[in-house]
Design an enzyme around this catalytic site. Sequence first.
Site, PDB file in Angstrom:
ATOM      1  N   LYS A  56       5.197   1.699  -3.076  1.00 57.28           N
ATOM      2  CA  LYS A  56       5.091   3.139  -3.692  1.00 57.28           C
ATOM      3  C   LYS A  56       5.496   3.016  -5.186  1.00 57.28           C
ATOM      4  O   LYS A  56       6.101   2.022  -5.765  1.00 57.28           O
ATOM      5  CB  LYS A  56       6.470   3.927  -3.018  1.00 57.28           C
ATOM      6  CG  LYS A  56       5.856   5.407  -3.096  1.00 57.28           C
ATOM      7  CD  LYS A  56       5.049   6.080  -1.989  1.00 57.28           C
ATOM      8  CE  LYS A  56       4.582   7.527  -2.472  1.00 57.28           C
ATOM      9  NZ  LYS A  56       3.747   8.050  -1.342  1.00 57.28           N
ATOM     10  N   LYS A  71       5.433   3.530   8.309  1.00 61.59           N
ATOM     11  CA  LYS A  71       4.326   4.163   8.469  1.00 61.59           C
ATOM     12  C   LYS A  71       3.242   3.444   8.689  1.00 61.59           C
ATOM     13  O   LYS A  71       2.165   3.526   9.543  1.00 61.59           O
ATOM     14  CB  LYS A  71       4.263   5.123   7.230  1.00 61.59           C
ATOM     15  CG  LYS A  71       3.057   6.179   7.219  1.00 61.59           C
ATOM     16  CD  LYS A  71       2.940   6.886   6.137  1.00 61.59           C
ATOM     17  CE  LYS A  71       4.232   7.366   5.424  1.00 61.59           C
ATOM     18  NZ  LYS A  71       4.014   8.588   4.703  1.00 61.59           N
ATOM     19  N   THR A  73      -4.561  13.574   5.255  1.00 59.26           N
ATOM     20  CA  THR A  73      -3.107  13.623   5.289  1.00 59.26           C
ATOM     21  C   THR A  73      -2.786  14.996   6.205  1.00 59.26           C
ATOM     22  O   THR A  73      -2.076  14.944   7.191  1.00 59.26           O
ATOM     23  CB  THR A  73      -2.140  13.533   3.994  1.00 59.26           C
ATOM     24  OG1 THR A  73      -2.697  12.390   3.402  1.00 59.26           O
ATOM     25  CG2 THR A  73      -0.733  13.429   4.351  1.00 59.26           C
ATOM     26  N   SER A 115      -6.979   5.523   3.833  1.00 62.68           N
ATOM     27  CA  SER A 115      -7.049   4.748   2.642  1.00 62.68           C
ATOM     28  C   SER A 115      -7.413   3.468   3.078  1.00 62.68           C
ATOM     29  O   SER A 115      -8.224   2.599   2.316  1.00 62.68           O
ATOM     30  CB  SER A 115      -5.670   4.624   1.867  1.00 62.68           C
ATOM     31  OG  SER A 115      -5.507   5.968   0.840  1.00 62.68           O
ATOM     32  N   ASP A 159      -0.200  10.827  -4.574  1.00 62.50           N
ATOM     33  CA  ASP A 159       0.820  11.380  -3.888  1.00 62.50           C
ATOM     34  C   ASP A 159       1.180  12.655  -4.776  1.00 62.50           C
ATOM     35  O   ASP A 159       0.268  13.101  -5.612  1.00 62.50           O
ATOM     36  CB  ASP A 159       1.930  10.554  -3.863  1.00 62.50           C
ATOM     37  CG  ASP A 159       3.083  11.032  -3.131  1.00 62.50           C
ATOM     38  OD1 ASP A 159       3.279  10.930  -1.706  1.00 62.50           O
ATOM     39  OD2 ASP A 159       4.291  11.741  -3.576  1.00 62.50           O
ATOM     40  N   LYS A 183       0.890  -1.269   0.158  1.00 65.15           N
ATOM     41  CA  LYS A 183      -0.086  -0.009   0.129  1.00 65.15           C
ATOM     42  C   LYS A 183       0.875   1.250  -0.044  1.00 65.15           C
ATOM     43  O   LYS A 183       1.937   1.406   0.931  1.00 65.15           O
ATOM     44  CB  LYS A 183      -0.868   0.067   0.994  1.00 65.15           C
ATOM     45  CG  LYS A 183      -1.839   1.272   1.421  1.00 65.15           C
ATOM     46  CD  LYS A 183      -3.200   0.588   0.570  1.00 65.15           C
ATOM     47  CE  LYS A 183      -4.205   2.091   0.406  1.00 65.15           C
ATOM     48  NZ  LYS A 183      -3.379   2.685  -0.958  1.00 65.15           N
TER      49      LYS A 183
HETATM   50  P1  NDP Z   1       0.528  17.807  -4.418  1.00 61.91           P
HETATM   51  O1  NDP Z   1       1.131  17.482  -5.804  1.00 61.91           O
HETATM   52  O2  NDP Z   1      -0.765  17.981  -4.137  1.00 61.91           O
HETATM   53  O3  NDP Z   1       1.345  19.036  -3.934  1.00 61.91           O
HETATM   54  C1  NDP Z   1       2.823  19.327  -3.788  1.00 61.91           C
HETATM   55  C2  NDP Z   1       2.924  20.823  -3.375  1.00 61.91           C
HETATM   56  O4  NDP Z   1       4.445  20.754  -3.031  1.00 61.91           O
HETATM   57  C3  NDP Z   1       2.826  21.552  -4.250  1.00 61.91           C
HETATM   58  O5  NDP Z   1       2.351  22.997  -3.819  1.00 61.91           O
HETATM   59  C4  NDP Z   1       4.225  21.840  -5.060  1.00 61.91           C
HETATM   60  O6  NDP Z   1       4.460  22.921  -5.754  1.00 61.91           O
HETATM   61  C5  NDP Z   1       5.158  21.584  -4.042  1.00 61.91           C
HETATM   62  N1  NDP Z   1       6.421  20.801  -4.246  1.00 61.91           N
HETATM   63  C6  NDP Z   1       6.638  19.727  -5.144  1.00 61.91           C
HETATM   64  N2  NDP Z   1       7.819  19.269  -5.308  1.00 61.91           N
HETATM   65  C7  NDP Z   1       8.413  20.492  -4.979  1.00 61.91           C
HETATM   66  C8  NDP Z   1       9.815  20.891  -5.122  1.00 61.91           C
HETATM   67  N3  NDP Z   1      10.639  20.279  -5.606  1.00 61.91           N
HETATM   68  N4  NDP Z   1      10.054  22.225  -4.392  1.00 61.91           N
HETATM   69  C9  NDP Z   1       9.264  23.132  -3.656  1.00 61.91           C
HETATM   70  N5  NDP Z   1       7.977  22.700  -3.946  1.00 61.91           N
HETATM   71  C10 NDP Z   1       7.458  21.504  -4.255  1.00 61.91           C
HETATM   72  O7  NDP Z   1       1.035  16.698  -3.525  1.00 61.91           O
HETATM   73  P2  NDP Z   1       0.754  16.094  -2.086  1.00 61.91           P
HETATM   74  O8  NDP Z   1       0.258  17.537  -1.217  1.00 61.91           O
HETATM   75  O9  NDP Z   1      -0.157  14.962  -2.254  1.00 61.91           O
HETATM   76  O10 NDP Z   1       2.098  15.727  -1.415  1.00 61.91           O
HETATM   77  C11 NDP Z   1       2.952  16.725  -0.532  1.00 61.91           C
HETATM   78  C12 NDP Z   1       3.740  15.608   0.214  1.00 61.91           C
HETATM   79  O11 NDP Z   1       3.189  15.057   1.159  1.00 61.91           O
HETATM   80  C13 NDP Z   1       4.647  14.759  -0.552  1.00 61.91           C
HETATM   81  O12 NDP Z   1       5.914  14.771   0.299  1.00 61.91           O
HETATM   82  C14 NDP Z   1       4.133  13.493  -0.495  1.00 61.91           C
HETATM   83  O13 NDP Z   1       4.740  12.277  -0.455  1.00 61.91           O
HETATM   84  C15 NDP Z   1       3.383  13.465   1.010  1.00 61.91           C
HETATM   85  N6  NDP Z   1       2.324  12.802   1.528  1.00 61.91           N
HETATM   86  C16 NDP Z   1       1.208  12.904   0.526  1.00 61.91           C
HETATM   87  C17 NDP Z   1       0.064  12.037   0.868  1.00 61.91           C
HETATM   88  C18 NDP Z   1      -1.218  12.163   0.296  1.00 61.91           C
HETATM   89  O14 NDP Z   1      -2.200  11.407   0.919  1.00 61.91           O
HETATM   90  N7  NDP Z   1      -1.329  13.109  -0.849  1.00 61.91           N
HETATM   91  C19 NDP Z   1       0.164  11.039   1.895  1.00 61.91           C
HETATM   92  C20 NDP Z   1       1.531  11.160   2.812  1.00 61.91           C
HETATM   93  C21 NDP Z   1       2.475  11.843   2.481  1.00 61.91           C
HETATM   94  P3  NDP Z   1       4.296  22.956  -7.268  1.00 61.91           P
HETATM   95  O15 NDP Z   1       2.851  22.948  -7.805  1.00 61.91           O
HETATM   96  O16 NDP Z   1       5.039  24.446  -7.744  1.00 61.91           O
HETATM   97  O17 NDP Z   1       4.918  21.793  -8.030  1.00 61.91           O
END
Ligand code: NDP
Length: 445
Positions: free
Chosen positions: A126, A114, A210, A377, A166, A90
């Site tokens: 993943k 986790k 999250t 999930s 993600d 998962k």
């Molecule tokens: P999204 O794609 O919805 O959002 C990602 C955000 O982070 C955007 O604002 C993006 O900006 C920014 N970002 C991405 N890459 C970079 C970078 N290299 N430098 C600066 N800003 C960056 O993703 P999520 O919100 O789903 O995920 C965010 C984090 O949370 C990740 O680490 C993910 O692994 C973790 N996570 C997510 C889960 C989920 O349920 N979605 C569960 C557990 C963890 P821009 O639009 O400019 O790219």
Amino acid sequence: MDARLEAIRDTVLARNPGEAEFHQAVVEVFESLGPVHDRHPEFLDAAILERLCEPERQIIFRVPWTDDAGRVQINRGFRVEFNSALGPYKGGLRFHPSVYLGIVKFLGFEQIFKNALTGMPIGGGKGGSDFDPRGRSDAEVMRFCRSFMTELYRHIGEYTDVPAGDIGVGGREIGYLFGQYKRITNRYESGVLTGKGISWGGSLVRPEATGFGTVIFTQEMLKTRGTSFDGQRVVVSGSGNVAINAIAKAQSLGATVVACSDSSGYIMDEAGIDVGLLREVKEVERGRLKDYAVRRPGVSYVDGGSVWDVDATVALPCATQNELDGGAAARLVRGGLLAVGEGANMPSTRDAVAVFQEAGVLFGPGKAANAGGVATSALEMQQNASRDSWSFEHTEERLTDIMVGIHHRCAATADEYGEPGNYVLGANIGGFAKVAEAMLAQGLI
Ligand code: NDP
């Protein structure tokens, strides 16, 4: 690091050259695990750590698709099925140009612990692709998702491997992926993917889970110091799924979130971020943060700056790995930081974590603090299995109980091992011990 684990670490790093993020995640976990091996030498005899660091299966595939101009595009797809000791693999799918095997493996490795911490029956995996959905039309995203699933479908299933979203993979992408899975297999197998739309097998609260969960975990940490989110000044990085829902939850608990970012810059909104407007700009229009600044008086947009330059009492990194380094951590500490809850996976570098811990800042590592997404999930899988759908209130209550439970497990484990308040140690040992015991029980597999 414990000398017995150093040799294992060296072998793992040598066997996986060039995978910097995977190395970082492995070293960070190994640093916590000496004491648990003192108590359980049988884990060493059974080579649990060596086995844990070698994924059960790694799949790398070509993803050909055509763009709107009719040009053929080729991306690379990944699914790393890391560990199934506790349940089907998962973990989410990430679509971002930076994705390569080392990132997928770091995320999959973290996911094992986790998922164990949630107490739900889920293993760790993943996947993703170096495809960049930003700037692509819906039709291009759909063609890419169809091609991606045309290979992935043979490796997944509700009892085998259950992907979710993600970075770069939200409700739209899960919809296209699910549609193609259904079409190829001729099965309406709701439990094969999570993060689905509400009308076709999704769970209420999954989109929020999250971010909400990160704030609930952080609130539990704050309670240990006799305080709460009420009145805190909060800075959040990112403005995607996790960030937006963390902002909403923190403000609902009385905090003021004064800044958030995207990969181009950050906004300062001293009055507290208007979540409705933020959702409109980012989720509906798929726009950029600077569009938010244009539409709300009194907001400034800092092009190219670091959001960690803004003083806060609580920091919630919710963007990506290694976005907060030692220098930024030191600056935040000087600005009066009390707590950090990681919504993203491994957003703080090892230097940053050391700075926070030395300064006595409450630090909730991602594998504990952001586990609410995968836990919900698993609740979606439960609802799918029983053909049921729960109310928002009931599901949120379950999420809250799970996050409070994870906090308790991490804190109790840290106490038990003589390091009260060390949530990194508590999360690593708590997650590892559970998986190790299941692996021992299941024999040499
Ligand atoms: P999204 O794609 O919805 O959002 C990602 C955000 O982070 C955007 O604002 C993006 O900006 C920014 N970002 C991405 N890459 C970079 C970078 N290299 N430098 C600066 N800003 C960056 O993703 P999520 O919100 O789903 O995920 C965010 C984090 O949370 C990740 O680490 C993910 O692994 C973790 N996570 C997510 C889960 C989920 O349920 N979605 C569960 C557990 C963890 P821009 O639009 O400019 O790219």
